[in-house]
Design a protein around this motif. Structure first.
Motif, PDB file in Angstrom:
ATOM      1  N   MET A   1      52.245 -74.046 -73.482  1.00  0.00           N
ATOM      2  CA  MET A   1      52.459 -74.599 -72.215  1.00  0.00           C
ATOM      3  C   MET A   1      50.955 -73.000 -70.768  1.00  0.00           C
ATOM      4  O   MET A   1      50.182 -72.416 -71.539  1.00  0.00           O
ATOM      5  N   ILE A   2      50.076 -74.570 -70.529  1.00  0.00           N
ATOM      6  CA  ILE A   2      49.654 -74.109 -69.823  1.00  0.00           C
ATOM      7  C   ILE A   2      49.475 -73.898 -67.910  1.00  0.00           C
ATOM      8  O   ILE A   2      49.417 -74.949 -67.930  1.00  0.00           O
ATOM      9  N   GLY A   3      48.947 -72.452 -67.681  1.00  0.00           N
ATOM     10  CA  GLY A   3      50.066 -72.488 -66.325  1.00  0.00           C
ATOM     11  C   GLY A   3      48.680 -72.181 -65.326  1.00  0.00           C
ATOM     12  O   GLY A   3      47.308 -72.448 -66.221  1.00  0.00           O
ATOM     13  N   PRO A   4      48.970 -72.088 -63.968  1.00  0.00           N
ATOM     14  CA  PRO A   4      47.626 -72.150 -63.248  1.00  0.00           C
ATOM     15  C   PRO A   4      46.850 -70.589 -63.389  1.00  0.00           C
ATOM     16  O   PRO A   4      47.740 -69.316 -63.637  1.00  0.00           O
ATOM     17  N   ASP A   5      45.754 -70.803 -63.087  1.00  0.00           N
ATOM     18  CA  ASP A   5      44.907 -69.255 -63.300  1.00  0.00           C
ATOM     19  C   ASP A   5      45.345 -67.973 -62.264  1.00  0.00           C
ATOM     20  O   ASP A   5      45.455 -67.014 -62.864  1.00  0.00           O
ATOM     21  N   SER A   6      45.831 -68.803 -61.313  1.00  0.00           N
ATOM     22  CA  SER A   6      46.264 -67.271 -60.325  1.00  0.00           C
ATOM     23  C   SER A   6      47.423 -67.889 -59.325  1.00  0.00           C
ATOM     24  O   SER A   6      47.406 -69.144 -59.189  1.00  0.00           O
ATOM     25  N   PHE A   7      48.884 -67.208 -59.253  1.00  0.00           N
ATOM     26  CA  PHE A   7      49.929 -67.509 -58.683  1.00  0.00           C
ATOM     27  C   PHE A   7      49.805 -67.502 -57.577  1.00  0.00           C
ATOM     28  O   PHE A   7      48.801 -66.494 -57.261  1.00  0.00           O
ATOM     29  N   HIS A   8      50.344 -67.943 -56.452  1.00  0.00           N
ATOM     30  CA  HIS A   8      50.527 -67.610 -55.461  1.00  0.00           C
ATOM     31  C   HIS A   8      50.798 -66.094 -54.704  1.00  0.00           C
ATOM     32  O   HIS A   8      49.871 -65.018 -53.670  1.00  0.00           O
ATOM     33  N   THR A   9      51.831 -65.347 -55.254  1.00  0.00           N
ATOM     34  CA  THR A   9      52.074 -63.858 -55.279  1.00  0.00           C
ATOM     35  C   THR A   9      50.527 -63.058 -55.377  1.00  0.00           C
ATOM     36  O   THR A   9      50.702 -63.571 -56.490  1.00  0.00           O
ATOM     37  N   ILE A  10      51.055 -61.963 -54.297  1.00  0.00           N
ATOM     38  CA  ILE A  10      49.617 -61.042 -54.606  1.00  0.00           C
ATOM     39  C   ILE A  10      50.184 -60.318 -54.648  1.00  0.00           C
ATOM     40  O   ILE A  10      50.890 -59.334 -53.493  1.00  0.00           O
ATOM     41  N   ILE A  11      50.313 -59.848 -56.033  1.00  0.00           N
ATOM     42  CA  ILE A  11      51.564 -58.272 -56.343  1.00  0.00           C
ATOM     43  C   ILE A  11      50.154 -57.513 -56.289  1.00  0.00           C
ATOM     44  O   ILE A  11      49.277 -56.810 -56.440  1.00  0.00           O
ATOM     45  N   GLU A  12      51.328 -56.101 -55.909  1.00  0.00           N
ATOM     46  CA  GLU A  12      50.391 -54.865 -55.930  1.00  0.00           C
ATOM     47  C   GLU A  12      49.964 -54.737 -57.004  1.00  0.00           C
ATOM     48  O   GLU A  12      50.992 -54.873 -58.560  1.00  0.00           O
ATOM     49  N   PRO A  13      48.615 -54.115 -57.373  1.00  0.00           N
ATOM     50  CA  PRO A  13      47.770 -53.874 -58.415  1.00  0.00           C
ATOM     51  C   PRO A  13      47.824 -52.983 -59.256  1.00  0.00           C
ATOM     52  O   PRO A  13      46.880 -51.518 -58.934  1.00  0.00           O
ATOM     53  N   PHE A  14      49.160 -51.912 -58.935  1.00  0.00           N
ATOM     54  CA  PHE A  14      49.332 -50.895 -59.631  1.00  0.00           C
ATOM     55  C   PHE A  14      50.495 -50.945 -60.207  1.00  0.00           C
ATOM     56  O   PHE A  14      51.604 -51.522 -59.563  1.00  0.00           O
ATOM     57  N   LYS A  15      51.143 -49.827 -61.182  1.00  0.00           N
ATOM     58  CA  LYS A  15      52.479 -49.627 -61.137  1.00  0.00           C
ATOM     59  C   LYS A  15      52.375 -48.453 -61.057  1.00  0.00           C
ATOM     60  O   LYS A  15      51.840 -47.699 -60.567  1.00  0.00           O
ATOM     61  N   ILE A  16      53.986 -47.666 -60.900  1.00  0.00           N
ATOM     62  CA  ILE A  16      54.333 -46.757 -60.039  1.00  0.00           C
ATOM     63  C   ILE A  16      54.696 -45.223 -61.248  1.00  0.00           C
ATOM     64  O   ILE A  16      56.165 -46.315 -62.485  1.00  0.00           O
ATOM     65  N   LYS A  17      54.041 -44.659 -60.683  1.00  0.00           N
ATOM     66  CA  LYS A  17      54.319 -43.438 -61.907  1.00  0.00           C
ATOM     67  C   LYS A  17      55.489 -42.309 -61.471  1.00  0.00           C
ATOM     68  O   LYS A  17      56.324 -41.960 -62.036  1.00  0.00           O
ATOM     69  N   THR A  18      55.450 -41.835 -60.692  1.00  0.00           N
ATOM     70  CA  THR A  18      55.556 -41.112 -59.485  1.00  0.00           C
ATOM     71  C   THR A  18      56.473 -41.646 -58.588  1.00  0.00           C
ATOM     72  O   THR A  18      55.468 -42.407 -57.478  1.00  0.00           O
ATOM     73  N   VAL A  19      57.645 -41.271 -58.393  1.00  0.00           N
ATOM     74  CA  VAL A  19      58.053 -41.567 -57.118  1.00  0.00           C
ATOM     75  C   VAL A  19      58.648 -40.356 -55.270  1.00  0.00           C
ATOM     76  O   VAL A  19      59.319 -39.408 -56.532  1.00  0.00           O
ATOM     77  N   GLU A  20      59.098 -41.024 -55.021  1.00  0.00           N
ATOM     78  CA  GLU A  20      59.237 -40.455 -53.636  1.00  0.00           C
ATOM     79  C   GLU A  20      60.046 -40.616 -52.923  1.00  0.00           C
ATOM     80  O   GLU A  20      60.081 -42.010 -52.524  1.00  0.00           O
ATOM     81  N   PRO A  21      61.443 -39.523 -52.733  1.00  0.00           N
ATOM     82  CA  PRO A  21      62.796 -40.583 -52.455  1.00  0.00           C
ATOM     83  C   PRO A  21      62.733 -40.638 -50.289  1.00  0.00           C
ATOM     84  O   PRO A  21      61.636 -40.017 -50.335  1.00  0.00           O
ATOM     85  N   ILE A  22      62.891 -42.110 -50.282  1.00  0.00           N
ATOM     86  CA  ILE A  22      63.535 -42.279 -49.214  1.00  0.00           C
ATOM     87  C   ILE A  22      64.769 -41.791 -48.034  1.00  0.00           C
ATOM     88  O   ILE A  22      65.317 -42.714 -49.442  1.00  0.00           O
ATOM     89  N   ARG A  23      64.405 -41.033 -47.558  1.00  0.00           N
ATOM     90  CA  ARG A  23      65.727 -40.901 -47.162  1.00  0.00           C
ATOM     91  C   ARG A  23      66.844 -41.883 -46.440  1.00  0.00           C
ATOM     92  O   ARG A  23      66.197 -42.309 -44.470  1.00  0.00           O
ATOM     93  N   MET A  24      67.933 -42.021 -46.832  1.00  0.00           N
ATOM     94  CA  MET A  24      67.811 -42.874 -45.830  1.00  0.00           C
ATOM     95  C   MET A  24      69.001 -42.587 -44.226  1.00  0.00           C
ATOM     96  O   MET A  24      69.529 -41.799 -44.077  1.00  0.00           O
ATOM     97  N   THR A  25      68.599 -43.051 -43.261  1.00  0.00           N
ATOM     98  CA  THR A  25      69.107 -42.543 -41.918  1.00  0.00           C
ATOM     99  C   THR A  25      69.884 -43.919 -41.211  1.00  0.00           C
ATOM    100  O   THR A  25      70.022 -45.200 -41.193  1.00  0.00           O
ATOM    101  N   SER A  26      71.048 -43.479 -40.068  1.00  0.00           N
ATOM    102  CA  SER A  26      71.954 -44.747 -39.486  1.00  0.00           C
ATOM    103  C   SER A  26      70.484 -44.650 -38.504  1.00  0.00           C
ATOM    104  O   SER A  26      69.916 -43.383 -37.659  1.00  0.00           O
ATOM    105  N   ARG A  27      71.479 -45.365 -38.101  1.00  0.00           N
ATOM    106  CA  ARG A  27      70.954 -46.142 -36.265  1.00  0.00           C
ATOM    107  C   ARG A  27      70.976 -44.786 -35.052  1.00  0.00           C
ATOM    108  O   ARG A  27      70.575 -44.142 -34.476  1.00  0.00           O
ATOM    109  N   ASP A  28      72.677 -44.238 -35.653  1.00  0.00           N
ATOM    110  CA  ASP A  28      72.955 -42.997 -34.580  1.00  0.00           C
ATOM    111  C   ASP A  28      72.310 -42.065 -35.338  1.00  0.00           C
ATOM    112  O   ASP A  28      71.782 -41.128 -34.225  1.00  0.00           O
TER     113      ASP A  28
END
Ligand code: F0G
Length: 467
Positions: A1-28
């Motif tokens: 199947m021949i697809g389009p040369d480029s899809f619409h979504t612009i993806i992040e051009p990187f993969k994630i190797k190290t992550v840093e947690p985001i601390r969830m908080t409540s509105r209160d």
């Protein structure tokens, strides 16, 4: 199947190797944190922020190659190999003769203006950033903004709203060229909404300045984003690489100031690059006095490596496409929610017109502050007020607020840190605030320092902090 040369979504051009947690908080919880911080977002602990859009400065994610460079960093006091890599990267990119490392952009500003400016001098520019202005003024010189006409109306889009107004520069040069040590053009214009400057404007400015023997210095903090805007918007540039365009930008100038915390994608660092031997000699003397020896200038060898590599990566076309697309996507989401923004969205940030969004909060009651507090309490999003808190003042006679001419709130995107779903979340928060804007009330200032009040002032809401 021949697809389009480029899809619409612009993806992040990187993969994630190290992550840093985001601390969830409540509105209160966030309401309590904000109260404890005196309703000043600078006083929040960043652990209590979900999405931190306070600045794009020094907050970028470094690549695996940059981290590899950090390990290679040569920490020799003098003549470190990391310095030579740094110097080569900058010379190759800018073509300037002298490269002087500094710990960040404002150190380069202080050194340059200390050796070139003083009472009676005037430094025109498209729109000086606030530290640039302060470092000019502290020498006794005048910092003069000459933004183009299109910049006056935030709601009207135009491709190059960062241009300098040559019609106003010319009479200044005719009357006072001998008092003008340089002209500074900031790429992109941060204060004016992250708006780009065209090659044509740079070329014409250069020609005009040449007639009067006045050097052109670029504030290059976001030179790569500016180059990509030129590729996308200025006729004749679509087929060129961002590096070719960036080099042409620098070719019109005699030097540059750089905060490497932006388009150097480094967490710290900057430099001054100059062609003028005399200025460079004097700058190096001052550098040794306050920053460090000429081959490290207040930075570690590893920082020099990170910057050299960052300056290469920032010009990758996929990266720049993703970068500008992210800001455009955020801007479109906020605009579609019915919130007025500075049009078009900038390269590094979206600027909300808080005064237009909250017409029921008069400028004296700080609508930008009100909106930035609401973004935090309702969504944990930290932004920065660029309005009457930052640029207004309290009248010493009456104690009343004297507002600035605009009340904006900047949402600045750190480089390579957040994904599209983070941006979608911010848009959802903005949609919520747009629906409930009538409940957002004003603020008053309870205490403030003598200068740069936005960093430490303490506020109080006029009514309950609800939406
Ligand atoms: N020039 C421009 C255009 C800037 O945006 C900044 C910093 C500087 C110079 C100063 O550089 O921070 O390395 O000393 N802008 C940051 C911001 C602080 O949030 O826009 P620095």
């Amino acid at each position: 199947m021949i697809g389009p040369d480029s899809f619409h979504t612009i993806i992040e051009p990187f993969k994630i190797k190290t992550v840093e947690p985001i601390r969830m908080t409540s509105r209160d919880q966030r309401a309590t944190f904000l109260k404890e911080a005196g309703y000043n977002l600078f006083r929040l602990a960043s652990d209590n922020v979900l999405i931190d859009l306070l600045t794009d400065s020094g907050t970028g994610a470094m690549s695996s190659e940059q981290w590899a460079g950090m390990m290679r960093g040569d920490e020799a006091y003098a003549g470190s190999s990391s310095f030579f890599r740094f110097e080569n990267a900058i010379k190759e990119l800018t073509g300037f003769k002298h490269v002087i490392p500094t710990h960040q952009g404002r150190a380069a500003e202080r050194i340059l203006f200390s050796v070139t400016s003083g009472p009676g001098k005037v430094i025109p520019g498209n729109h000086h950033f606030d530290t640039t202005r302060a470092n000019i003024e502290v020498t006794g010189a005048e910092a003069l903004d000459l933004p183009c006409e299109e910049a006056a109306d935030p709601s009207q889009p135009a491709p190059f709203k960062g241009n300098i107004d040559l019609k106003r520069l010319e009479p200044l040069l005719q009357a006072r060229a001998r008092q003008v040590p340089m002209c500074i053009i900031t790429l992109t214009d941060n204060t004016g909404g992250g708006q780009p400057v065209s090659l044509r404007n740079l070329r014409d400015a250069r020609a005009l300045l040449n007639q009067h023997g006045v050097p052109l210095i670029l504030d290059a903090a976001r030179f790569a984003e500016n180059a990509m805007f030129i590729k996308m918007r200025e006729p004749g540039n679509a087929g060129r690489t961002p590096r070719e365009i960036a080099r042409e930008q620098f070719s019109y100038a005699d030097g540059c100031l750089m905060s490497a915390k932006k388009d150097g994608i480094a967490n710290i660092g900057g430099f001054l690059a100059l062609n003028n031997d005399n200025w460079a000699d004097n700058a190096r003397q001052l550098l040794i006095l306050t920053e460090g020896f000429t081959t490290y200038g207040g930075l570690a060898g590893r920082d020099l490596e990170a910057i050299a590599q960052g300056l290469e990566e920032v010009l990758h076309e996929d990266y720049l496409r993703y970068r500008l697309r992210s800001a455009e996507y955020l801007g479109a989401g906020i605009r579609d929610a019915g919130i007025p923004i500075v049009e078009p969205p900038g390269g590094h940030a979206v600027y909300i017109d808080a005064r237009a969004m909250l017409p029921h909060v008069p400028p004296e009651l700080l609508p930008g502050q009100a909106l930035s507090c609401a973004l935090y309490v309702e969504g944990g999003v930290r932004s920065i007020e660029v309005g009457s808190v930052m640029f207004g003042h309290t009248d010493p006679q009456t104690g009343q607020q004297v507002p600035a001419d605009k009340d904006l709130v900047r949402l600045a995107l750190p480089r390579r840190v957040y994904t599209q779903s983070h941006v979608d979340y911010v848009i959802e928060v903005a949609q919520f605030l747009a629906r409930n804007r009538a409940a957002i009330g004003g603020y008053r200032i309870m205490s403030e320092p003598a200068a740069l009040r936005h960093f430490t002032a303490v506020f109080e809401p006029i009514g309950p902090v609800t939406c």
